[in-house]
Design a protein around this motif. Structure first.
Motif, PDB file in Angstrom:
ATOM      1  N   UNK A  93     -11.729  -0.559  15.628  1.00  0.00           N
ATOM      2  CA  UNK A  93     -10.530  -0.335  15.557  1.00  0.00           C
ATOM      3  C   UNK A  93      -9.948   0.233  14.373  1.00  0.00           C
ATOM      4  N   UNK A  94     -10.405  -0.130  13.177  1.00  0.00           N
ATOM      5  CA  UNK A  94     -10.193   0.560  12.016  1.00  0.00           C
ATOM      6  C   UNK A  94     -10.904   1.795  12.016  1.00  0.00           C
ATOM      7  N   UNK A 101      -5.946   9.280  12.496  1.00  0.00           N
ATOM      8  CA  UNK A 101      -4.939   9.298  11.519  1.00  0.00           C
ATOM      9  C   UNK A 101      -3.789   8.395  11.910  1.00  0.00           C
ATOM     10  N   UNK A 102      -4.176   7.437  12.551  1.00  0.00           N
ATOM     11  CA  UNK A 102      -2.948   6.363  12.788  1.00  0.00           C
ATOM     12  C   UNK A 102      -3.071   5.159  11.521  1.00  0.00           C
ATOM     13  N   UNK A 135      -2.630   2.318   2.020  1.00  0.00           N
ATOM     14  CA  UNK A 135      -1.366   2.802   2.171  1.00  0.00           C
ATOM     15  C   UNK A 135      -1.128   2.999   3.542  1.00  0.00           C
ATOM     16  N   UNK A 136      -2.242   2.932   4.349  1.00  0.00           N
ATOM     17  CA  UNK A 136      -2.072   3.050   5.895  1.00  0.00           C
ATOM     18  C   UNK A 136      -2.213   1.695   6.431  1.00  0.00           C
ATOM     19  N   UNK A 156      -2.848  -5.534  -2.875  1.00  0.00           N
ATOM     20  CA  UNK A 156      -2.542  -4.254  -2.645  1.00  0.00           C
ATOM     21  C   UNK A 156      -1.912  -4.035  -1.191  1.00  0.00           C
ATOM     22  N   UNK A 157      -2.406  -4.798  -0.221  1.00  0.00           N
ATOM     23  CA  UNK A 157      -2.058  -4.506   0.968  1.00  0.00           C
ATOM     24  C   UNK A 157      -0.652  -5.066   1.293  1.00  0.00           C
TER      25      UNK A 157
END
Length: 234
Positions: A93-94, A101-102, A135-136, A156-157
């Protein structure tokens, strides 16, 4: 502004790669999906404690190995178009999100508190192994313990607290988690509560809104993101 709920749950079987593809085709930037561990400690994408509702199988997710889960049809219950769709792994899924680009809102699905440590550890390990851009990514959960452990292992997440209740002390109890967002059932949100959430500096998300006629009311209250089964009409 719009997040596809479990991929795009009105357009394809929830929490599948087909659902992610439908979300991408809808033109949105975010999806929300659920992860838990298989019996052999592989993070897989599925919401319920058991496989009964969304596959042709039976049994608890945590008691089935990945190979056993992969034999199940996770698409036919939705429609014959998706026959043979399988339960994806978090890794698959990642990679699909990167390819399309999701951004991913990954709910750490905790059915029992003893699941927190092994699940969070495997999720973080998988995300780091793939160098998935922080960042995503957003970690979310109903579990305070899971969010605190995410904070310890991978600060960081960004992290979001999911709730379907409106206890008077909720906002006080989540302060130590240093959250990015709060994700609340749209049916219990009112203007006063929305104002309090925004005053804490939190991104405000609502779930699961499927009536686009209500958008103006919620955006007027300061809602930043709408989680919906129907990203195509939003």
């Amino acid at each position: 502004m719009i997040t596809g709920h479990r991929g795009a749950a009105a357009l394809a079987p929830e929490n599948t790669l087909a659902g992610i593809q439908k979300a991408f085709e809808s033109g949105i930037e975010w999806i929300e999906i659920d992860t838990q561990l298989s019996a052999d400690n592989i993070p897989v994408i599925i919401h319920d404690k058991t496989v009964r509702r969304c596959t042709n199988g039976k049994g608890r997710v945590g008691e089935l190995t990945l190979s056993e889960l992969k034999t199940l049809d996770a698409g036919s219950w939705f429609s014959n178009e998706f026959a043979g769709e399988t339960i994806p792994t978090l890794k698959e899924t990642l990679l699909a999100c990167q390819e399309n680009g999701l951004n991913m809102n990954l709910e750490i699905k905790i059915h029992n508190e003893h699941e927190v440590k092994p699940l969070v550890e495997k999720v973080v390990e998988t995300v780091k192994h793939l160098n998935f851009p922080v960042e995503t990514l957003l970690f979310s959960s109903f579990s305070h313990t899971a969010l605190a452990y995410c904070q310890d292992l991978y600060p960081e997440v960004r992290r979001g607290f999911v709730t379907k209740h409106k206890p008077s002390n909720m906002l006080d109890t989540i302060k130590p988690l240093n959250l990015y967002s709060l994700h609340i059932d749209h049916r219990i949100l009112n203007e006063t509560l929305a104002k309090s959430i925004k005053e804490m500096g939190l991104i405000l998300m609502i779930w699961t809104l499927n009536d686009p006629k209500k958008i103006d009311k919620f955006t007027a209250w300061g809602v930043d993101n709408i989680i919906t089964d129907k990203p195509n009409i939003f």
